[in-house]
Structure formats: structure tokens, C-alpha cells
Design an enzyme around this catalytic site. Structure first.
Site, short mmCIF file in Angstrom:
data_model
loop_
_atom_site.label_atom_id
_atom_site.label_comp_id
_atom_site.label_asym_id
_atom_site.label_seq_id
_atom_site.Cartn_x
_atom_site.Cartn_y
_atom_site.Cartn_z
N TYR A 1 -29.30 -59.39 23.03
CA TYR A 1 -30.63 -58.79 22.89
C TYR A 1 -31.46 -59.20 24.09
CZ TYR A 1 -31.51 -56.31 18.54
OH TYR A 1 -31.57 -55.36 17.57
N GLU B 1 -35.05 -57.79 24.90
CA GLU B 1 -36.32 -57.07 24.99
C GLU B 1 -37.13 -57.56 26.18
OE1 GLU B 1 -35.14 -57.82 21.96
OE2 GLU B 1 -36.06 -56.56 20.41
N ASP C 1 -36.78 -33.16 35.47
CA ASP C 1 -35.68 -33.62 34.63
C ASP C 1 -34.39 -33.14 35.30
OD1 ASP C 1 -33.65 -33.92 32.80
OD2 ASP C 1 -34.77 -33.13 31.09
N THR D 1 -30.36 -38.11 32.64
CA THR D 1 -29.28 -38.77 31.93
C THR D 1 -28.32 -39.31 32.98
OG1 THR D 1 -28.24 -36.60 31.73
CG2 THR D 1 -29.33 -37.46 29.77
N LYS E 1 -23.88 -37.06 33.02
CA LYS E 1 -23.45 -35.69 33.34
C LYS E 1 -22.81 -35.70 34.73
CE LYS E 1 -26.72 -33.48 30.18
NZ LYS E 1 -27.87 -34.33 29.83
N ARG F 1 -23.09 -42.77 28.77
CA ARG F 1 -24.09 -42.00 28.03
C ARG F 1 -25.40 -42.79 28.00
NH1 ARG F 1 -23.39 -37.47 25.55
NH2 ARG F 1 -21.38 -37.52 26.58
N1 DSN Z 1 -27.02 -31.51 25.57
C1 DSN Z 1 -27.24 -31.41 26.98
C2 DSN Z 1 -26.55 -30.25 27.57
O1 DSN Z 1 -25.45 -29.97 27.14
O2 DSN Z 1 -27.06 -29.60 28.48
C3 DSN Z 1 -28.66 -31.45 27.35
O3 DSN Z 1 -29.19 -32.62 26.89
#
Ligand code: DSN
Length: 439
Positions: free
Chosen positions: A51, A53, A197, A223, A226, A232
Site C-alpha cells: 500500500y 497512498e 485523450d 491508457t 493499447k 492495463r
Molecule cells: N474500450 C476501449 C476501446 O476499445 O477503444 C476504449 O476505452
């Protein structure tokens, strides 16, 4: 896998089956990727026990000497990768990262602009079923009906008349480049924050295959799993200073009377505003992935993603398949099934492709005439197949298989033949050679 094999054979089997699925299939969901073994190892490390924080050197629990080392490395690497003045690596995933930006900058009911979901935006860009559309007032912008492209002059006029407090640039199903500089100019003209984003295209930005939002934007969220090929999770990056402090937050001062910085607003929105303890094991894996993305080979990877997407788009069009915007200049392709007489049949085609070992997702097309559950599009992307070393010639084989299935989505013999071609192809591009759980 030795321990889990004996302690929990059911879950061990599910993991083995998932690996087999990934090895034998062609992964075309544009938001997915295959991480390195090093990223997997960091995620499976003892950091999951801790942990922590707070932020490096300012924690609420003891025993932080190694967590601090890891988090500072993650911050430094992300800063270098994207040219960011400030980085927060703690967001659990993309939606919580976007939520933190809203929480930091907007009040309940404040107006913002985001790309409509059916034009290729994201749920958190103002969908009425999401917190962003429920708690705040979203005015969506759309792609043009004729060209299916964003028209920056039109978006500018809309922003001037609506006067939003924030504009989100970014996509989940728009196959063209985003003009971050033009978005920033609009934001400056109307005194709006600009949040980019870049979840889908972060790997392309990091590898120089797409214009970077910095130095233009105020804030970037992304994110990490990707095209960036990490675990993730998500990160938020921003400028240090809040250029709109006097207009929107004049009351937010430090003890010495100076203006609160943008970086402080973001950090305190993430913790303690929305989150508790960071997921240190995931953050360690983010650091490993950022290190990999700083390697020269990542530039090659990012550029190959785009080359592969173009090659696949060209082959699909040669086979008579209609694409939204008639092509791509990023990592993703959106097939419009309507001219193939499959309006509202995205689910049927997705399932048929699944049976053929090709993983995709059904998706709405701009101005969708059917429904989000039974839409008229199929979304594809090349980050994962590029990771496993496939190039332009393999794109042709895959595109021909997709076209065959679209032309006969209920013909079992066709699907079986495409599946056997896909198995032949994937055998030549092992994902995790020698991974023990295959034994
Ligand atoms: N779920 C994602 C996507 O597949 O584009 C976006 O967050």
C-alpha cells in the site's frame, strides 16, 4: 505456472486456454496489444503486496523506499517519452484518468465539448449514459456526414457559440489524424482547457508516427495498454501552470498566496480525490513498458503499425469492402457493412470472424442507422499483429480472409477455410516463444 497449476487447476486452465487463443488467433481489436514478458513479470511481482497512498517521498504508510524508486522512474520515463512537464502514473485505467481531469477542473453542470460516441469518441467524452454526460453538460461535436471527417472550422464555430470550459480531443474509432494544434488554438480562443485523450494512439505519438499533443495541450490522458504496449492502466500528463487559473479557479491558492498549479489540481484529484492506494505492481509494469518505448526499435514498431493499417485498408478496399473515410492514417480501420448489405449486422460478422480466428469488435458507424448493440460497423487495428512481427504481406492474407467472411458470414465452409489459413499464418509468428504454460 507450476504453483497455480497445482493450487488452482481451474484458473490455470483458463489462463492456458487464453494463451492458446492469443497464439492461434489474429488479434485485431485496435485497443489491445501483447505485452512483453518483462511487463508480465513486473505485473506479477511482489509490488502487488504494498500500500502506498500518496506520492513519492510524501506517503501515508511506511516501507516505501523501493516503491518510491519505481514510481519516480516511471514518472521520469513517461515525461521523456511524451515531453511532459508533469506526470501522474497512478490512474487505475482510462476512465478513472478522465474522471480525475473532470474532477480537477470542472464543477457539476459545467459545459464541455467531446467527440460523439457514434462519430468515434469515447463514453467518457460525454455519453449520456456515462458520468461525463450525467454530471456535466456535454455538447458533442461530430464528424461530417459526407466526408466522415472532423471539420476544424465547424468545431471552432461551435466552440465560439457554446463557450465550453473544456474541449476533449481524442478518439476510439476515428481512423484519421487528430489536429491537436488546431484544437489548442480553439481552446485558447474560447478560454477552454484542452484535454487530449490519446489512449488509442499513445504508441504512435511515442514512436513519432502521429503528431504529439504536447507542447500544445494543457492535459494528456492515456491508457497504457493499447498501442503503447504496457499493462492495463493509465497516466495523466499536464503542464505545470494553470493558464486559466484567474478565470476559473482564482480562489485556489497555496499557503504562501501563490496560485495552485495545474499539476497540483490533477494530483489531488487522483489522490485523495478519487483513488486510494496506487496499484504499484501495475505501475512497475508501466515503468518497464515506458523503458521499452524509449528504445529506438519502438519507433520502427509505431511506424510499422501505420504501414500495416494502410496495407490492410488498401487490401480490404481492393476486395470491395467499404471503409469509413475510405482509408486510415493511424492504427485503426472502421469497416462500413452497409454497402455489403449487412446494415445492423456487426454482431453476426464479429461472431463469424471469431469462428475464423480473427478477433474484432462490432462498432457503430458515423450516423449509425441501426443500434449500438447491433451496429453496422466492424473495428479493426494493427497494434497487436505488428507486435508479433507481421508486415504488409501478412496484412493482405488477413484482409482477404476478412473479406471472404464478410461476403459469406453464414457459410461454415468459408469460415473453416479462412480459419485454417489463419492457423497456418499465426504458427509462423509465435507470440511468447517457449512460454512454459504451453507445456
Ligand atoms: N474500450 C476501449 C476501446 O476499445 O477503444 C476504449 O476505452
Amino acid at each position: 505456472m507450476n504453483d497455480i497449476n497445482s493450487s488452482d487447476p481451474e484458473i490455470a486452465e483458463a489462463i492456458r486456454n487464453e494463451l492458446k487463443r492469443e497464439e492461434e488467433g489474429v488479434e485485431l481489436i485496435p485497443s489491445e496489444n501483447n505485452v512483453s514478458k518483462a511487463v508480465l513479470q513486473a505485473m506479477g511481482s511482489v509490488f502487488t503486496n504494498k500500500y502506498s497512498e500518496g506520492y513519492p517521498k510524501k506517503r501515508y504508510y511506511g516501507g516505501q523506499e523501493f516503491v518510491d524508486v519505481m514510481e519516480e522512474i516511471a514518472i521520469e520515463r513517461a515525461g521523456k517519452l511524451f515531453g511532459a512537464e508533469h506526470v501522474n502514473v497512478q490512474p487505475y485505467s482510462g476512465s478513472p484518468a478522465n474522471q480525475a481531469v473532470f474532477f480537477a477542473l470542472l464543477n457539476v453542470g459545467d459545459k464541455f465539448m467531446g467527440l460523439n460516441l457514434t462519430s468515434g469518441g469515447h463514453l467518457t467524452h460525454g455519453s449520456p449514459v456515462n458520468f461525463s454526460g450525467k454530471i456535466y453538460k456535454c455538447v458533442s461535436y461530430d464528424v461530417e456526414k459526407e466526408t466522415e471527417l472532423l471539420d476544424m472550422d465547424k468545431i471552432k464555430k461551435q466552440a465560439i457559440s457554446e463557450k465550453p470550459k473544456m474541449i476533449i480531443s481524442g478518439l476510439t474509432a476515428y481512423p484519421r489524424k487528430i489536429e491537436f494544434k488546431a484544437f489548442q488554438e480553439i481552446c485558447e480562443e474560447v478560454d477552454a482547457y484542452h484535454m487530449a485523450d490519446i489512449s488509442h494512439i499513445a504508441g504512435l505519438v511515442a514512436g513519432g508516427a502521429h503528431e504529439s499533443p504536447f507542447p500544445f495541450t494543457d492535459i494528456i490522458t492515456t491508457t497504457t495498454h493499447k498501442s503503447l504496449r504496457g499493462p492495463r492502466g493509465a497516466i495523466i500528463m499536464c503542464k505545470e501552470e494553470d493558464r486559466l487559473h484567474d478565470k476559473y479557479h482564482p480562489e485556489l491558492k497555496m499557503k504562501d498566496g501563490s496560485a495552485k498549479k495545474l499539476s497540483q489540481l490533477i494530483d489531488s484529484a487522483v489522490f485523495p480525490g478519487l483513488q486510494g492506494g496506487p496499484h504499484d505492481h501495475v505501475n512497475a509494469a508501466k515503468a518497464v513498458a515506458f523503458g521499452e518505448a524509449l528504445e529506438p526499435s519502438f519507433k520502427e514498431y509505431a511506424n510499422q503499425i501505420v504501414k500495416n493499417a494502410k496495407a490492410m485498408a488498401d487490401s480490404l478496399m481492393e476486395e470491395g469492402i467499404k471503409l469509413v473515410t475510405n482509408g486510415t492514417d493511424n492504427h485503426l480501420i472502421l469497416i462500413d457493412l452497409r454497402p455489403s448489405r449487412l446494415t445492423g449486422q456487426g454482431k453476426l460478422v464479429q461472431n463469424a470472424l471469431d469462428e475464423a480466428g480473427i478477433t474484432t469488435n462490432k462498432n457503430t458507424v458515423p450516423y449509425e442507422p441501426a443500434s449500438p448493440f447491433n451496429p453496422s460497423g466492424i473495428r479493426l487495428g494493427t497494434p497487436a499483429i505488428t507486435t508479433r512481427g507481421m508486415k504488409e504481406s501478412e496484412m493482405k492474407v488477413i484482409a482477404q480472409g476478412i473479406a471472404k467472411v464478410i461476403k459469406a458470414p453464414e457459410d461454415k465452409a468459408v469460415i473453416e477455410k479462412v480459419h485454417s489459413d489463419i492457423l497456418e499464418l499465426t504458427k509462423q509468428f509465435p507470440l511468447y516463444p517457449g512460454m512454459e504454460i504451453l507445456k
